[in-house]
Scaffold this active site. Structure first.
Site, PDB file in Angstrom:
ATOM      1  N   ALA A  33       0.846  -1.194   0.000  1.00  0.00           N
ATOM      2  CA  ALA A  33       0.000   0.000   0.000  1.00  0.00           C
ATOM      3  C   ALA A  33       0.879   1.242   0.000  1.00  0.00           C
ATOM      4  CB  ALA A  33      -0.899  -0.004   1.226  1.00  0.00           C
ATOM      5  N   ASP A  34       0.517   2.213  -0.824  1.00  0.00           N
ATOM      6  CA  ASP A  34       1.242   3.481  -0.795  1.00  0.00           C
ATOM      7  C   ASP A  34       0.516   4.450   0.134  1.00  0.00           C
ATOM      8  OD1 ASP A  34      -0.901   4.610  -2.264  1.00  0.00           O
ATOM      9  OD2 ASP A  34       0.140   4.361  -4.177  1.00  0.00           O
ATOM     10  N   SER A  35       1.066   5.639   0.287  1.00  0.00           N
ATOM     11  CA  SER A  35       0.500   6.594   1.246  1.00  0.00           C
ATOM     12  C   SER A  35      -0.920   7.008   0.864  1.00  0.00           C
ATOM     13  CB  SER A  35       1.401   7.822   1.386  1.00  0.00           C
ATOM     14  OG  SER A  35       1.586   8.448   0.129  1.00  0.00           O
ATOM     15  N   ASP A  37      -3.130   5.074  -0.648  1.00  0.00           N
ATOM     16  CA  ASP A  37      -3.971   3.944  -0.238  1.00  0.00           C
ATOM     17  C   ASP A  37      -4.312   4.038   1.245  1.00  0.00           C
ATOM     18  OD1 ASP A  37      -3.908   2.714  -2.775  1.00  0.00           O
ATOM     19  OD2 ASP A  37      -2.134   1.526  -2.274  1.00  0.00           O
TER      20      ASP A  37
END
Length: 78
Positions: A33-35, A37
């Site tokens: 997950a990225d920021s 997300d």
């Protein structure tokens, strides 16, 4: 549907990590997950459960288990 199942569904939908087993120790990195997300998941949790998650609290939510525990604690306080 339990609180945990609802949270799991939100995470899977937003992070698009279908097929991966999500346990209490699964981290954002494990889910890739990225920021953005993370922000979207937290926002969806706030909307779904009618709670507020401060930026300070969000910093401590590093695993799926942390999310579940925090949401359940918020619901107990309501």
């Amino acid at each position: 549907m339990s609180t945990e199942e609802t949270i799991r569904d939100i995470v899977i939908r937003i992070v698009r990590c279908e097929g991966k087993e999500i346990t209490h120790s699964t981290t954002w990195d494990d889910m890739r997950a990225d920021s953005l997300d993370v922000v979207q998941v937290l926002s969806a949790l706030e909307d779904t459960f009618d709670i507020e998650i401060s930026d300070e609290q969000a910093k401590g939510l590093n695993s799926f288990g942390d999310l579940v525990e925090h949401v359940e604690d918020c619901l107990k306080e309501a």
